[in-house]
Design an enzyme around this catalytic site. Sequence first.
Site, PDB file in Angstrom:
ATOM      1  N   ASP A  13       0.821  -1.222   0.000  1.00 59.60           N
ATOM      2  CA  ASP A  13       0.000   0.000   0.000  1.00 59.60           C
ATOM      3  C   ASP A  13       0.851   1.267   0.000  1.00 59.60           C
ATOM      4  O   ASP A  13       0.392   2.330   0.433  1.00 59.60           O
ATOM      5  CB  ASP A  13      -0.950   0.032   1.208  1.00 59.60           C
ATOM      6  CG  ASP A  13      -1.783  -1.223   1.323  1.00 59.60           C
ATOM      7  OD1 ASP A  13      -2.351  -1.638   0.293  1.00 59.60           O
ATOM      8  OD2 ASP A  13      -1.866  -1.798   2.422  1.00 59.60           O
ATOM      9  N   LYS A  16       2.637   1.915  -5.078  1.00 54.40           N
ATOM     10  CA  LYS A  16       3.457   1.393  -6.172  1.00 54.40           C
ATOM     11  C   LYS A  16       2.815   1.630  -7.526  1.00 54.40           C
ATOM     12  O   LYS A  16       3.509   1.907  -8.503  1.00 54.40           O
ATOM     13  CB  LYS A  16       3.710  -0.104  -5.963  1.00 54.40           C
ATOM     14  CG  LYS A  16       4.579  -0.424  -4.760  1.00 54.40           C
ATOM     15  CD  LYS A  16       4.818  -1.914  -4.611  1.00 54.40           C
ATOM     16  CE  LYS A  16       3.548  -2.674  -4.307  1.00 54.40           C
ATOM     17  NZ  LYS A  16       2.911  -2.272  -3.024  1.00 54.40           N
TER      18      LYS A  16
END
Length: 424
Positions: A13, A16
Site C-alpha cells: 500500500d 506502487k
Amino acid sequence: MAVSVLVGVQWGDEGKGKIIDVLTRDAEMVVRFQGGNNAGHTVEAEDRKLVLHLVPSGILREGTACVIGNGVVVDPIGLMQEMKGLTDQGISVANVQLSDRCHLIMPWHKLLDAYNEGKAAPGKKIGTTKRGIGPAYASKANRTGIRGVEILNKSRFETLFRAEAAEYNKLYPAHGSELLDVDKAWEEMSVAIDYLTPYVTDTTVSINAAYKAGKSVLLEGAQGAFLDIDHGTYPFVTSSNTTSGGACTGAALPPRAISNVWGVLKAYTTRVGEGPFPTEQDNEIGSFLQNKGGEFGATTGRPRRCGWLDIVGARYSCMVNGVDLLAVTKLDVLDELDEIKICTAYKINGEIRENFPADTTLLDHVEAIYETLPGWKSDTTKAKCWEDLPEKAQKYLLRVAELLDAKIGIVSVGPDRDQTFRTA
C-alpha cells in the site's frame, strides 16, 4: 539495456501503482512478477481513477506490453472481469500477455482460504483477503496446481478441474468447509478461459526477448517486503516472494539482467490485517494519518493501521532488496503536523536494537525509539520539483535517505500524475 524492479519497502500500500505509472513513461514492457488479485494498484490520471488488481499498471500507456508473469497466481474469472472493465472504459487490453506457466486460482482455493481463516484461533488469524492466494500457492508447492497452459486445451482443463474439485469435496466439507457445486463452478470457469485463451503465451520467451533487444523493462511487485514469505513478519505475510529476488523467478529473468531497484516508501507507515506493527499509532495521530491519507484498501476497502515511519524495518527491506533509488509517496499527508517522528531503533527487553528481528513475537513488545523532526506546516501538493519543497520537507527526506543508505529518486505529493516528480 535497462531492466528495473519496483518493490514496496513496507507492508504494501505504498503507492506502487502510481510510481509504476510514472516510470512507464519510458518503459516498453511492464511485468507483474508475483502475488494475486488480493493486491490493488491505484492509478489516477486525466480525471480518471483506476484500481488494477492483476493487469500491470502500464496498461494506460499506449503501446506498452503488459505481462502477467509466471510467478503470479491468477484468478481467471477475476482477470476476465478486470479486463472487460478496462475495455468498457475505453482502455485497450490488446497488449496484455498471460504466462502459460502461471498458476491459476480455482474456486476451491477461495473456499479453503475462508475455511482456514475461519478456524484460526484468536491471535492466529493472518488477515487474508480470502481470495484463494495462499491455497493456490500451496497447490503449486504440492504439485497439484493448474497452470495457464491448460487454458489452451479446454478438454484437458475440464478433466483436471473436475478431478481437483472432487478431491476438495471429498476431503474438506466434512470438516466444515463449504461444498463446491462443481457443475456451476465449471460453467463460470469455462466462460473465463474462453475469454483468456488469446492472451496466453510463453512470456518467458517474450520477456527475455525484450531484455536481449535492449528494451526498457519494468518489473512490478505487489504487497511489500514486510509481507515477503521469507523476509517478512512471518507468519503474518503473503504467500510469495515480494522482494526483488522474487522478480527473477517470477518473471523468468537471470539476475544479471537487473540494472536497478526502486523501493517505494510511504512517508509514514501503514499495514492491513493482523500482525505486529512497532510504530502503530492507535491514537489521534493514527486517525489523522488514516483520514488525511485516505488509508483504505484499494481492493478490499479495509482501513489501514497507521503509524510513524519505521526506519528499522525499512533499512532491512532496503538491504534485502538492494534498493538503489527511493520513491517517497504521500509526503503531503504530513503537511499539517507540528512535528514528525521516525523510528530509528527498537528497545526490546531493555536492549537497544537497530536490526529487524526474525522473531515476530519480539515485535509485539517493541518500544520504538524515535527521532523527532520539525514539521514544515505548509502545502506541498503544488510542488513540481525538489526546489519547490519547503526546506524542512527536504531535510526530512534527506534524513530518511541517509538512514536508509539510498537516494531519493521520486517524490509524490498527491494522487495525480502531475503531483509526482523525479529528483534523480
